[in-house]
Design an enzyme around this catalytic site. Sequence first.
Site, PDB file in Angstrom:
ATOM      1  N   ARG A  84       0.824  -1.211   0.000  1.00 19.18           N
ATOM      2  CA  ARG A  84       0.000   0.000   0.000  1.00 19.18           C
ATOM      3  C   ARG A  84       0.861   1.267   0.000  1.00 19.18           C
ATOM      4  O   ARG A  84       0.327   2.360  -0.035  1.00 19.18           O
ATOM      5  CB  ARG A  84      -0.852   0.037   1.273  1.00 19.18           C
ATOM      6  CG  ARG A  84      -2.101  -0.831   1.230  1.00 19.18           C
ATOM      7  CD  ARG A  84      -3.280   0.020   0.888  1.00 19.18           C
ATOM      8  NE  ARG A  84      -4.536  -0.114   1.599  1.00 19.18           N
ATOM      9  CZ  ARG A  84      -5.262  -1.161   1.833  1.00 19.18           C
ATOM     10  NH1 ARG A  84      -4.833  -2.342   1.562  1.00 19.18           N
ATOM     11  NH2 ARG A  84      -6.443  -1.064   2.394  1.00 19.18           N
ATOM     12  N   ARG A 114     -10.232   6.974   3.362  1.00 19.11           N
ATOM     13  CA  ARG A 114      -9.490   5.862   2.749  1.00 19.11           C
ATOM     14  C   ARG A 114      -9.141   6.154   1.297  1.00 19.11           C
ATOM     15  O   ARG A 114      -8.065   5.784   0.819  1.00 19.11           O
ATOM     16  CB  ARG A 114     -10.291   4.557   2.877  1.00 19.11           C
ATOM     17  CG  ARG A 114     -10.193   3.987   4.294  1.00 19.11           C
ATOM     18  CD  ARG A 114     -11.305   3.011   4.602  1.00 19.11           C
ATOM     19  NE  ARG A 114     -11.299   1.866   3.739  1.00 19.11           N
ATOM     20  CZ  ARG A 114     -12.414   1.261   3.311  1.00 19.11           C
ATOM     21  NH1 ARG A 114     -13.599   1.721   3.667  1.00 19.11           N
ATOM     22  NH2 ARG A 114     -12.326   0.212   2.538  1.00 19.11           N
TER      23      ARG A 114
HETATM   24  P1  AMP Z   1      -8.566  -3.444   3.256  1.00 19.21           P
HETATM   25  O1  AMP Z   1      -9.450  -4.544   3.745  1.00 19.21           O
HETATM   26  O2  AMP Z   1      -7.449  -3.956   2.375  1.00 19.21           O
HETATM   27  O3  AMP Z   1      -9.312  -2.320   2.627  1.00 19.21           O
HETATM   28  O4  AMP Z   1      -7.830  -2.845   4.542  1.00 19.21           O
HETATM   29  C1  AMP Z   1      -8.552  -2.283   5.620  1.00 19.21           C
HETATM   30  C2  AMP Z   1      -7.633  -1.449   6.502  1.00 19.21           C
HETATM   31  O5  AMP Z   1      -6.544  -2.242   7.000  1.00 19.21           O
HETATM   32  C3  AMP Z   1      -6.949  -0.274   5.811  1.00 19.21           C
HETATM   33  O6  AMP Z   1      -7.767   0.870   5.752  1.00 19.21           O
HETATM   34  C4  AMP Z   1      -5.733  -0.068   6.696  1.00 19.21           C
HETATM   35  O7  AMP Z   1      -6.078   0.566   7.912  1.00 19.21           O
HETATM   36  C5  AMP Z   1      -5.337  -1.486   7.043  1.00 19.21           C
HETATM   37  N1  AMP Z   1      -4.401  -2.062   6.042  1.00 19.21           N
HETATM   38  C6  AMP Z   1      -4.637  -3.132   5.215  1.00 19.21           C
HETATM   39  N2  AMP Z   1      -3.571  -3.407   4.451  1.00 19.21           N
HETATM   40  C7  AMP Z   1      -2.618  -2.499   4.795  1.00 19.21           C
HETATM   41  C8  AMP Z   1      -1.293  -2.255   4.345  1.00 19.21           C
HETATM   42  N3  AMP Z   1      -0.725  -3.009   3.384  1.00 19.21           N
HETATM   43  N4  AMP Z   1      -0.609  -1.226   4.921  1.00 19.21           N
HETATM   44  C9  AMP Z   1      -1.151  -0.477   5.882  1.00 19.21           C
HETATM   45  N5  AMP Z   1      -2.406  -0.644   6.345  1.00 19.21           N
HETATM   46  C10 AMP Z   1      -3.144  -1.646   5.810  1.00 19.21           C
END
Ligand code: AMP
Length: 187
Positions: free
Chosen positions: A89, A145
Site C-alpha cells: 500500500r 481511505r
Molecule cells: P482493506 O481490507 O485492504 O481495505 O484494509 C482495511 C484497513 O486495513 C486499511 O484501511 C488499513 O487501515 C489497514 N491495512 C490493510 N492493508 C494495509 C497495508 N498493506 N498497509 C497499511 N495498512 C493496511
Amino acid sequence: MIRLILLGAPGAGKGTQAERVADTYSIPHISTGDIMRKAVADQSKLGAQVKEYLDAGQLVPDELVINLIRERLSSDDCAEGFLLDGFPRTVAQAEALDRTLSELNAPLTHVLELDVPEQMLIERLVKRGEESGRSDDTEEVIRERLAVYNEQTAPVSDFYSKSSRLVKIDGTGSIDQIEQAIKEKLN
Ligand code: AMP
C-alpha cells in the site's frame, strides 16, 4: 507458478476477485486487511496495535505490515505461489516486498491493477457499508481511505509501471467479466 499482487483502490473489487483467483489456482489468498480485522476481532496484541488505524481509515505503520507479510510469505504454503490483496500500500512496502521475494528466490510473476473511476468506487463502498456493516465503510471513513489511497498507494502503481511490471484491467464490468479478464492475463 503464480505469485501475484492485485492492486486497486478501496472498492475496486480486489477482495472478491482475489477469492475467486486464489480458489481457481489453489494458492493462498493473503489479505492484510482480513488479517488485521481478524486480529481486532480476536483482541490479540496485533489487534490492539492496529485498531485505531483501521477505525480511522488510515494505514497501519509500514514496519508492522512488512514484518507480518515477511513471516507469512516464508511459510510453507506459499512455496507453490500466492496472491497478495491489500499489500503493498506504500512504495516502502513495495520495495520491502521485492527484497523479501528476492531473498526467497521467488519474484512476482504478475502485478495486476483493477481500474475503476472514483465516483463508482464511492457508490460501491457506500453500498457495501450498508450490506456488510464493515465498520470502516461509513461515508466519512470512505473519503479518508480514498484520500489515503490517492496520496500513499497510487505511487505504488507508478513504482511497478516504471519497472514495466504493471498490467491494468478494466474493473467496471460485472464480477464474472472482470474475473475472465484477470484469468486471460494469468494464462
Ligand atoms: P482493506 O481490507 O485492504 O481495505 O484494509 C482495511 C484497513 O486495513 C486499511 O484501511 C488499513 O487501515 C489497514 N491495512 C490493510 N492493508 C494495509 C497495508 N498493506 N498497509 C497499511 N495498512 C493496511
